[in-house]
Design an enzyme around this catalytic site. Sequence first.
Site, PDB file in Angstrom:
ATOM      1  CE1 TYR A   1      -4.199  -1.234  -0.122  1.00 65.45           C
ATOM      2  CE2 TYR A   1      -3.560  -2.651   1.687  1.00 65.45           C
ATOM      3  CZ  TYR A   1      -4.444  -2.308   0.681  1.00 65.45           C
ATOM      4  OH  TYR A   1      -5.574  -3.038   0.491  1.00 65.45           O
TER       5      TYR A   1
ATOM      6  CG  ASP B   1      -7.775  -3.067  -6.026  1.00 65.79           C
ATOM      7  OD1 ASP B   1      -7.153  -2.763  -4.989  1.00 65.79           O
ATOM      8  OD2 ASP B   1      -8.140  -4.228  -6.292  1.00 65.79           O
TER       9      ASP B   1
ATOM     10  CG  HIS C   1      -8.941  -5.256  -2.625  1.00 64.65           C
ATOM     11  ND1 HIS C   1      -7.971  -4.297  -2.698  1.00 64.65           N
ATOM     12  CD2 HIS C   1      -8.952  -5.650  -1.338  1.00 64.65           C
ATOM     13  CE1 HIS C   1      -7.432  -4.113  -1.506  1.00 64.65           C
ATOM     14  NE2 HIS C   1      -8.007  -4.932  -0.662  1.00 64.65           N
TER      15      HIS C   1
HETATM   16  C1  PPY Z   1      -8.590  -5.115   2.927  1.00 63.08           C
HETATM   17  O1  PPY Z   1      -9.145  -5.158   4.031  1.00 63.08           O
HETATM   18  O2  PPY Z   1      -9.182  -5.332   1.884  1.00 63.08           O
HETATM   19  C2  PPY Z   1      -7.207  -4.823   2.834  1.00 63.08           C
HETATM   20  O3  PPY Z   1      -6.657  -4.856   1.803  1.00 63.08           O
HETATM   21  C3  PPY Z   1      -6.491  -4.472   4.042  1.00 63.08           C
HETATM   22  C4  PPY Z   1      -6.738  -3.105   4.426  1.00 63.08           C
HETATM   23  C5  PPY Z   1      -7.089  -2.904   5.691  1.00 63.08           C
HETATM   24  C6  PPY Z   1      -7.258  -1.635   6.102  1.00 63.08           C
HETATM   25  C7  PPY Z   1      -7.043  -0.584   5.262  1.00 63.08           C
HETATM   26  C8  PPY Z   1      -6.698  -0.816   3.987  1.00 63.08           C
HETATM   27  C9  PPY Z   1      -6.548  -2.081   3.567  1.00 63.08           C
END
Ligand code: PPY
Length: 500
Positions: free
Chosen positions: A240, A268, A360
């Site tokens: 991220y 995404d 995702h």
């Molecule tokens: C998700 O929960 O889909 C993730 O990819 C993890 C996440 C958790 C918190 C913030 C951003 C992503």
Amino acid sequence: MSDIRVLTGPEVAQHASKDDCWIIVHGKVYDVTDFLPEHPGGQAIILKYAGKDATAAYEPIHPPDAITTNLPVEKHLGVVDASTVAKVVKVVTEEEKQRQKYIEARPPLDTIINLHDFENVARKVISEKAWAYYSSASDDEITLRENRMAYQRVWFRPRILRDVTNVDWSTTILGQKSSLPVYISATALGKLGHPEGELCLTRAAQNHGVIQMVATLASCSFDEILDAAKPDQSLFLQLYVNRDREITRKYVQHAEARGVKALFITVDAPQLGRREKDMRMKFVGEEGVAKVQDGQSGIKKDEGVARAISSFIDPSLSWKDIPWFKSITKMPIILKGISTAEDAILAYEAGVQGIVLSNHGGRQLDTARSGLEVLVEVVPALRARGYFPDPNFEIFVDGGVRRASDVLKALALGAKAVGVGRPFLYAFCSYGQEGVEKAIQIFRDEFEMNMRLLGARTIDELVPEMVDASALSSHVVLTPQDNLFHNTYQPLSGAKFQES
Ligand code: PPY
């Protein structure tokens, strides 16, 4: 002589207000007063532990080094004399008692025969909050369900009489050997569901030659995971991108120095999808949320685990940033979360080494199409430009994969390998490392049978002619329902819990 300050429980307890707030985590005392407004999970949860030991609440959802890396050293006040600290008494709720019973009555691992079984067990043996966070998807969860159904719109065209005595489903992914054409995709906050968190994945992956993609938001710290891996074990990193690019640069370069083999940049999630099951749990304010890489104060309250910890992610990320990533690392770069041929072409032209066709796990834009459907759009579009096949550009798919037959369909249609996230997560929530090993074994058994029945002896023999994907883009079910059959058919059921 050490000059570490040793504090007592009663001393810490005097600092229990909003204007003067100390907490204990892992035997160390921190002054978090100034940090309160910045905590992405809100102040309330920290204040609940003001003057007390917050370790039990902190542990499952923060990487161990989150507090030390985020709080200035002058706020690290010292250690606490454990014998003087009042124990935080945890009230055992009815839900928790029930959960413990389910844990004891789990189906024996040898009765688990498919990946769905893990999901059924996990749902009972993890907390409701963990289940809400892991299982949820965005809005109406249409994409979540479509991810599964898309595989059922592709039919096999098996070949026969090919001497399938020996079948081999091993492959290479981004130049790394893999015993399966499957990698463990990144999922966050593993300790919500199992005390050892993502280490269960790392250890199982190492025993079976499978590649794990380490999540930026793992509960275990990056170094803990790397320390648990064997020196020759291949790992990928999911990234991220932080608003503060220095943090990202250091993180990426540290990963490369530690031998990570590829960088999967999530593209995404400029904002997090609304996962309503998760939001309804009102996690925030009760147990707090991970504090990971945050440099801002944009606090999101009462919005579920995921939304609460997402404020560090940079929504301004754009194609213009790709050269920068290429300048900071030599690892192959893969963009994770491509959903159209247009973006697949841009990715190729940007010079990255691969793409993941992914929505995702249905957790971002609801009614986005399945990765499998996107695959049949992307491959011809790339081919028409001479971009496919290209040994230096690999296409991956994730979302909804539960069977080796699903994987074979994606591979026949041009994917190099497939990412599997939740099933491995549920496997370790249910049975720890052994569960993950069992999931890998199930894949192996299914690959052996399905490749024989399909007439493909190696991964290279999986060709588009082995599948009929003509119905894939049709979003209506054209097959008339066979009512007589449907009404008499007894649905399959999951693994059985033992009688208590
Ligand atoms: C998700 O929960 O889909 C993730 O990819 C993890 C996440 C958790 C918190 C913030 C951003 C992503």
